[in-house]
Motif scaffolding. Structure first.
Motif, PDB file in Angstrom:
ATOM      1  N   THR A 163       0.818  -1.200   0.000  1.00 18.90           N
ATOM      2  CA  THR A 163       0.000   0.000   0.000  1.00 18.90           C
ATOM      3  C   THR A 163       0.852   1.251   0.000  1.00 18.90           C
ATOM      4  OG1 THR A 163      -1.791  -1.099   1.178  1.00 18.90           O
ATOM      5  CG2 THR A 163      -1.737   1.295   1.285  1.00 18.90           C
ATOM      6  N   ASP A 173      -0.929  -1.205 -13.157  1.00 21.75           N
ATOM      7  CA  ASP A 173      -0.483  -0.285 -12.122  1.00 21.75           C
ATOM      8  C   ASP A 173       0.137   0.979 -12.692  1.00 21.75           C
ATOM      9  OD1 ASP A 173      -1.330  -1.816 -10.015  1.00 21.75           O
ATOM     10  OD2 ASP A 173       0.550  -2.919  -9.835  1.00 21.75           O
ATOM     11  N   LEU A 176      -3.836   5.092 -13.098  1.00 19.98           N
ATOM     12  CA  LEU A 176      -4.792   5.195 -12.002  1.00 19.98           C
ATOM     13  C   LEU A 176      -6.077   5.805 -12.549  1.00 19.98           C
ATOM     14  CD1 LEU A 176      -5.654   5.060  -9.052  1.00 19.98           C
ATOM     15  CD2 LEU A 176      -4.494   7.253  -8.682  1.00 19.98           C
ATOM     16  N   CYS A 178      -9.660   7.541 -12.684  1.00 15.60           N
ATOM     17  CA  CYS A 178     -10.332   8.568 -11.895  1.00 15.60           C
ATOM     18  C   CYS A 178     -11.661   8.897 -12.572  1.00 15.60           C
ATOM     19  CB  CYS A 178      -9.488   9.844 -11.822  1.00 15.60           C
ATOM     20  SG  CYS A 178      -7.774   9.609 -11.303  1.00 15.60           S
ATOM     21  N   TYR A 188      -7.388   9.273 -16.524  1.00 12.90           N
ATOM     22  CA  TYR A 188      -6.463   8.483 -15.723  1.00 12.90           C
ATOM     23  C   TYR A 188      -5.166   9.248 -15.504  1.00 12.90           C
ATOM     24  CZ  TYR A 188      -4.199   6.999 -20.144  1.00 12.90           C
ATOM     25  OH  TYR A 188      -3.561   6.964 -21.354  1.00 12.90           O
ATOM     26  N   LYS A 214       6.088   9.250  -6.357  1.00  8.42           N
ATOM     27  CA  LYS A 214       4.695   9.535  -6.018  1.00  8.42           C
ATOM     28  C   LYS A 214       4.414  11.023  -6.159  1.00  8.42           C
ATOM     29  CE  LYS A 214       4.110   5.858  -2.545  1.00  8.42           C
ATOM     30  NZ  LYS A 214       3.628   5.567  -1.176  1.00  8.42           N
ATOM     31  N   LEU A 298     -10.055   9.510  -7.206  1.00  7.40           N
ATOM     32  CA  LEU A 298      -9.043   8.490  -7.472  1.00  7.40           C
ATOM     33  C   LEU A 298      -9.590   7.106  -7.124  1.00  7.40           C
ATOM     34  CD1 LEU A 298      -7.419  11.111  -7.599  1.00  7.40           C
ATOM     35  CD2 LEU A 298      -5.609   9.995  -6.290  1.00  7.40           C
ATOM     36  N   ALA A 300      -8.114   4.033  -6.624  1.00 10.32           N
ATOM     37  CA  ALA A 300      -6.964   3.171  -6.373  1.00 10.32           C
ATOM     38  C   ALA A 300      -7.390   1.864  -5.733  1.00 10.32           C
ATOM     39  CB  ALA A 300      -5.957   3.888  -5.477  1.00 10.32           C
ATOM     40  N   GLU A 301      -6.796   0.779  -6.179  1.00 15.76           N
ATOM     41  CA  GLU A 301      -7.158  -0.544  -5.661  1.00 15.76           C
ATOM     42  C   GLU A 301      -6.841  -0.671  -4.177  1.00 15.76           C
ATOM     43  OE1 GLU A 301      -6.165  -5.280  -6.523  1.00 15.76           O
ATOM     44  OE2 GLU A 301      -5.451  -3.714  -7.890  1.00 15.76           O
ATOM     45  N   GLU A 302      -5.783   0.012  -3.708  1.00 17.09           N
ATOM     46  CA  GLU A 302      -5.364  -0.158  -2.324  1.00 17.09           C
ATOM     47  C   GLU A 302      -6.238   0.589  -1.330  1.00 17.09           C
ATOM     48  OE1 GLU A 302      -2.694   3.152  -4.070  1.00 17.09           O
ATOM     49  OE2 GLU A 302      -3.589   1.248  -4.706  1.00 17.09           O
ATOM     50  N   ALA A 306      -5.219   6.195  -1.692  1.00 15.49           N
ATOM     51  CA  ALA A 306      -4.385   5.959  -2.879  1.00 15.49           C
ATOM     52  C   ALA A 306      -2.899   6.086  -2.565  1.00 15.49           C
ATOM     53  CB  ALA A 306      -4.766   6.937  -3.999  1.00 15.49           C
ATOM     54  N   TRP A 309       0.073   5.736  -4.867  1.00 13.15           N
ATOM     55  CA  TRP A 309       0.278   6.782  -5.867  1.00 13.15           C
ATOM     56  C   TRP A 309       0.644   8.135  -5.285  1.00 13.15           C
ATOM     57  CZ3 TRP A 309      -0.174   6.404 -11.226  1.00 13.15           C
ATOM     58  CH2 TRP A 309      -0.534   5.132 -11.704  1.00 13.15           C
TER      59      TRP A 309
END
Length: 345
Positions: A163, A173, A176, A178, A188, A214, A298, A300-302, A306, A309
């Protein structure tokens, strides 16, 4: 103005109203909703809402619009969201089944001694706790205490190395996604690259963090953001324009999709979705190559923050000194700082 009547207004002043309250009911508790719908329909990490008191005479909501007519957008079967069609500010949410009006706290003209943070609700979909990690208080996976269906208490997850690392494990990945709630605005973000520095030396690229892997993100409490968003704070991710692309890969444009521009002062611009009202961008002529992107968009999968990122600025809430709800923003700023210090240990 006596606290028995609160005024409300959006950033442009085309929508105004009043809210009647009782001295005996103070302070009024407000909730922070973290559900995915609220994040994408507002652009925020969460929204702050206050249930309008009911009139003792007939039990009707005491919210009254005095100028203008906000645009209604039905974000779900249960909710109709109302926002200013000129500046994009969220005004209130209406629940037809109960008749409740949920007021966006940032449009109210008073807060200290009147509003008090009550609880976090609908945290399950954040995956990482979102903003609740920075603000102590009762936290619930779904409905909160005193709501229609009280849910389980929420436990803050333990951060994982994946994460926080920003590690790129596969091709997906590299982008991202949006989007706003109605998906009238979709784009994105790509990973930082050579172009992300905008030809600036490393010590001048404040928008890049983690050795350039990041982007920086932060919370703002200035009056401009409060009134244009409709909430006490606004969460931004600072992204070079060259790293924002349309879904077809073309360069981003401020006219793409259902975006609408609001010029809140000379050389300073905001874009929001004209259909669902989500705050999308802020930018100005002084730094045209770096765009403030609403962090709530955003996907984000995590999790909502985010962190694969962005790296959050934890020293303080930006423009904390300008906050209207000072006690709330002060507690948020303190929690953000402590969270950052614990992460650096």
């Amino acid at each position: 103005m006596s606290p028995s009547t609160l005024n409300l207004s959006c950033a442009c002043g085309r929508i105004t109203g009043t809210l009647d309250i009782s001295h005996s009911s103070l302070p009024l508790g407000f909730e922070l909703c973290h559900c995915s719908n609220c994040r994408h329909v507002s652009g925020q990490l969460c929204i702050s809402v206050l249930t309008a008191p009911r009139a003792p005479s007939d039990g009707a909501s005491t919210l009254r619009m005095t100028k203008g007519e906000p645009i209604g957008y039905q974000s779900s079967e249960e909710l109709i969201r109302h926002f200013c069609g000129h500046c994009g500010a969220s005004i209130y949410l209406h629940i037809p089944e109960t008749g409740d009006d949920e007021i966006a706290t940032g449009v109210l003209d008073q807060a200290e001694g009147i509003l008090q943070f009550k609880q976090h609700i609908f945290l399950a979909s954040t995956k990482d706790g979102g903003l609740s990690s920075w603000l102590d208080g009762p936290a619930w996976t779904g409905w909160g205490e005193g709501s229609m269906e009280q849910s389980e208490e929420y436990s803050q997850p333990t951060p994982t190395s994946q994460t926080r690392s920003g590690k790129k494990d596969n091709e997906s990945d590299e982008r991202l996604k949006c989007h706003c709630h109605c998906r009238g605005v979709e784009f994105y973000i790509t990973r930082p690259n050579e172009a992300s520095s905008n030809n600036q030396p490393r010590d001048a690229t404040w928008w890049l963090r983690a050795n350039g892997s990041k982007y920086m993100a932060g919370i703002c409490a200035c009056n401009s953001c409060r009134l244009a968003a409709g909430y006490d704070t606004q969460a931004w991710a600072f992204i070079p324009k060259s790293n924002i692309r349309q879904v077809d890969g073309k360069e981003m444009e401020y006219s793409m999709g259902t975006l609408k521009r609001y010029v809140h002062s000379e050389g300073h611009y905001r874009e929001f979705c004209s259909r669902c009202g989500a705050t999308v961008f802020w930018h100005d002529e002084e730094r045209p190559k770096v765009v403030d992107v609403s962090a709530g968009l955003l996907d984000a999968e995590e999790g909502a923050r985010a962190e694969g990122w962005v790296e959050w600025r934890t020293e303080r809430v930006g423009f904390e000194e300008c906050a209207q709800n000072k006690s709330f923003v002060s507690k948020l700023s303190e929690g953000l700082r402590k969270w950052g210090e614990a992460r650096s240990e």
